[in-house]
Design an enzyme around this catalytic site. Sequence first.
Site, PDB file in Angstrom:
ATOM      1  N   ARG A 237       0.866  -1.180   0.000  1.00 32.66           N
ATOM      2  CA  ARG A 237       0.000   0.000   0.000  1.00 32.66           C
ATOM      3  C   ARG A 237       0.900   1.225   0.000  1.00 32.66           C
ATOM      4  NH1 ARG A 237      -3.323  -2.909  -1.490  1.00 32.66           N
ATOM      5  NH2 ARG A 237      -5.382  -3.373  -0.640  1.00 32.66           N
ATOM      6  N   ASP A 261       4.513  -0.422  -6.909  1.00 30.68           N
ATOM      7  CA  ASP A 261       3.274  -0.755  -7.621  1.00 30.68           C
ATOM      8  C   ASP A 261       2.117   0.001  -6.988  1.00 30.68           C
ATOM      9  OD1 ASP A 261       1.791  -2.392  -9.551  1.00 30.68           O
ATOM     10  OD2 ASP A 261       0.923  -3.359  -7.782  1.00 30.68           O
ATOM     11  N   HIS A 298      -0.452  -0.308  -9.758  1.00 31.41           N
ATOM     12  CA  HIS A 298      -1.247  -1.275  -8.973  1.00 31.41           C
ATOM     13  C   HIS A 298      -1.695  -2.452  -9.848  1.00 31.41           C
ATOM     14  CE1 HIS A 298      -3.359  -1.327  -4.866  1.00 31.41           C
ATOM     15  NE2 HIS A 298      -3.266  -2.568  -5.321  1.00 31.41           N
TER      16      HIS A 298
HETATM   17  P1  NAD Z   1      -1.300 -11.470   4.756  1.00 29.71           P
HETATM   18  O1  NAD Z   1      -2.356 -11.001   5.698  1.00 29.71           O
HETATM   19  O2  NAD Z   1      -1.267 -12.902   4.362  1.00 29.71           O
HETATM   20  O3  NAD Z   1       0.154 -11.099   5.342  1.00 29.71           O
HETATM   21  C1  NAD Z   1       0.436  -9.871   5.945  1.00 29.71           C
HETATM   22  C2  NAD Z   1       1.523 -10.122   6.996  1.00 29.71           C
HETATM   23  O4  NAD Z   1       1.913  -8.862   7.548  1.00 29.71           O
HETATM   24  C3  NAD Z   1       1.038 -11.007   8.160  1.00 29.71           C
HETATM   25  O5  NAD Z   1       1.954 -12.059   8.377  1.00 29.71           O
HETATM   26  C4  NAD Z   1       1.011 -10.038   9.333  1.00 29.71           C
HETATM   27  O6  NAD Z   1       1.322 -10.670  10.583  1.00 29.71           O
HETATM   28  C5  NAD Z   1       2.106  -9.050   8.933  1.00 29.71           C
HETATM   29  N1  NAD Z   1       2.034  -7.794   9.657  1.00 29.71           N
HETATM   30  C6  NAD Z   1       0.937  -7.143  10.132  1.00 29.71           C
HETATM   31  N2  NAD Z   1       1.314  -6.006  10.727  1.00 29.71           N
HETATM   32  C7  NAD Z   1       2.662  -5.942  10.622  1.00 29.71           C
HETATM   33  C8  NAD Z   1       3.631  -4.995  11.052  1.00 29.71           C
HETATM   34  N3  NAD Z   1       3.285  -3.895  11.739  1.00 29.71           N
HETATM   35  N4  NAD Z   1       4.931  -5.241  10.768  1.00 29.71           N
HETATM   36  C9  NAD Z   1       5.303  -6.354  10.102  1.00 29.71           C
HETATM   37  N5  NAD Z   1       4.421  -7.292   9.666  1.00 29.71           N
HETATM   38  C10 NAD Z   1       3.125  -7.075   9.935  1.00 29.71           C
HETATM   39  O7  NAD Z   1      -1.425 -10.533   3.479  1.00 29.71           O
HETATM   40  P2  NAD Z   1      -0.908 -10.817   1.989  1.00 29.71           P
HETATM   41  O8  NAD Z   1      -1.960 -11.520   1.219  1.00 29.71           O
HETATM   42  O9  NAD Z   1       0.470 -11.385   2.043  1.00 29.71           O
HETATM   43  O10 NAD Z   1      -0.880  -9.314   1.424  1.00 29.71           O
HETATM   44  C11 NAD Z   1       0.009  -8.343   1.969  1.00 29.71           C
HETATM   45  C12 NAD Z   1      -0.410  -6.963   1.498  1.00 29.71           C
HETATM   46  O11 NAD Z   1      -0.221  -6.872   0.098  1.00 29.71           O
HETATM   47  C13 NAD Z   1      -1.912  -6.663   1.674  1.00 29.71           C
HETATM   48  O12 NAD Z   1      -2.175  -6.127   2.953  1.00 29.71           O
HETATM   49  C14 NAD Z   1      -2.205  -5.666   0.597  1.00 29.71           C
HETATM   50  O13 NAD Z   1      -2.046  -4.359   1.141  1.00 29.71           O
HETATM   51  C15 NAD Z   1      -1.092  -5.894  -0.419  1.00 29.71           C
HETATM   52  N6  NAD Z   1      -1.581  -6.375  -1.726  1.00 29.71           N
HETATM   53  C16 NAD Z   1      -1.253  -5.675  -2.830  1.00 29.71           C
HETATM   54  C17 NAD Z   1      -1.656  -6.119  -4.083  1.00 29.71           C
HETATM   55  C18 NAD Z   1      -1.276  -5.411  -5.349  1.00 29.71           C
HETATM   56  O14 NAD Z   1      -1.863  -5.688  -6.412  1.00 29.71           O
HETATM   57  N7  NAD Z   1      -0.322  -4.508  -5.353  1.00 29.71           N
HETATM   58  C19 NAD Z   1      -2.412  -7.297  -4.180  1.00 29.71           C
HETATM   59  C20 NAD Z   1      -2.711  -7.999  -3.012  1.00 29.71           C
HETATM   60  C21 NAD Z   1      -2.290  -7.546  -1.787  1.00 29.71           C
END
Ligand code: NAD
Length: 335
Positions: A237, A261, A298
Site C-alpha cells: 500500500r 506498484d 497497482h
Molecule cells: P497477509 O495477511 O497474508 O500477510 C500480511 C503479513 O503482515 C502477516 O503475516 C502479518 O502478521 C504481517 N504484519 C501485520 N502487521 C505488521 C507490522 N506492523 N509489521 C510487520 N508485519 C506485519 O497478506 P498478503 O496476502 O500477504 O498481502 C500483503 C499486502 O499486500 C496486503 O495487505 C495488501 O495491502 C497488499 N496487496 C497488494 C496487491 C497489489 O496488487 N499490489 C495485491 C494484493 C495484496
Amino acid sequence: MKVAVFSTEPYDRQFLEAANAELGHPHELVYLDTRLESHTAALAAGFPAVCIFVNDDGSAETLKTLAAGGTQLVALRCTGYNNIDLQAAQDVGITVARVAVYSPYSVAEHVVGLIQLLNRKLHRAYNRVRDDNFALNGLLGFDLHGRTVGIVGTGKIGLILAQIMTGFGCEVLGYDLYPNPQFEAIGTARYVPLPELLERSDIISLHCPLTHDTHHLINAQTIAQMKRGVMLINTSRGQLVDTKAAIEGIKSGQIGYLGIDVYEQEANLFFRDLSDTVIQDDTFQLLQSFPNVAITAHQAFFTREALNDIARTTIANVNDFEAHRPLANEVRLPD
Ligand code: NAD
C-alpha cells in the site's frame, strides 16, 4: 441479489460475469465505472449489496449514505480493507466481506519483475534496442545470487517471495509482528528484528498491511538505517512509504533503486488513462523523472488466476450473505 459494482473495468466484468454464471444464483450485477465516494454513494440506493475495490472510499460518510439507501453488504474485491471505516460499518449495520486469499503468486512474481527491471535496467534496454542502440553503457546490473533480501510481512505473499528469492540463491531475512513457522522452514530464511533487516538487506520488499502502525513505516529515520544504495520495493500500500522521504533518499543516493506498484496518492491517478491530461501531482512526476525508479500502476495482482479467484470469492461472499450463512471472509473490528 442486486449488487452495485463500483470502479469496474472490462476485465472485472468479464471475470465477475463468468463467476456469477457458474456460482451465483445468479445475482443482478450492475456495473458502474465511477469510484465509490461520499458523493457517488447515492447511486447504490436500492442495492442491498455493493462491490468495491482498493481505491473506493469506505469512510463513515459514505457508509452512512449507503446504509440510508438500503445497502447491507460491502463486498471488497481485494484483500486489504484499510479503505473501510469498520467502526462506522458496524454502527450503521453494514457487513463487510473481502477476498482474504487469492493467488499470492501474482504479487510475489510481480515483485521479481520490478527487482529485475531495476537491476538489469530492462526498460532502458528495451527502448535502446528498439532505437538500434546496442550499447551496454549504463545497463550494468548485479547478480541476485548471494544478495540479502529483507521481507517485511511474511504472510501469504511474503512467504512466496521468500521461496522465490531462495531459489535465486539469496539470503532471506524476515520481519513480522506475528512470526510464522512456515517462513523459517524455507531454506535459510530467518526472522530478525526490523532494524537488523533494514541494516543488512540489499533489497527490501514490503508485504505487511496498511494499519495505524505501518503508516509511513518507511520514513526518513528507517531509510537512514538502510544500506547505502538499497533497493526498496513496495507492492503493498502506498501509505507504507513516506514518499517525500523516499525522494530525499533517492536524491542523496541512500536509496539506489525504488520499485513501486502502489503510491500514496494513487487514488487520483491509477486505473485510468490520463495520457491526454496534465498530471497535477508534482511528487509523482518527480518520482517518474528518476532513472532508478520503476512504477507500475497497482497491477501486481493482475493475472488471470488472481482475477478468477477474486471474482469467485466475491460471488461466494454475496451468496453466503444472501443465504444468511456465516461469512468466512467477513471483516470485523478487532475484539
Ligand atoms: P497477509 O495477511 O497474508 O500477510 C500480511 C503479513 O503482515 C502477516 O503475516 C502479518 O502478521 C504481517 N504484519 C501485520 N502487521 C505488521 C507490522 N506492523 N509489521 C510487520 N508485519 C506485519 O497478506 P498478503 O496476502 O500477504 O498481502 C500483503 C499486502 O499486500 C496486503 O495487505 C495488501 O495491502 C497488499 N496487496 C497488494 C496487491 C497489489 O496488487 N499490489 C495485491 C494484493 C495484496
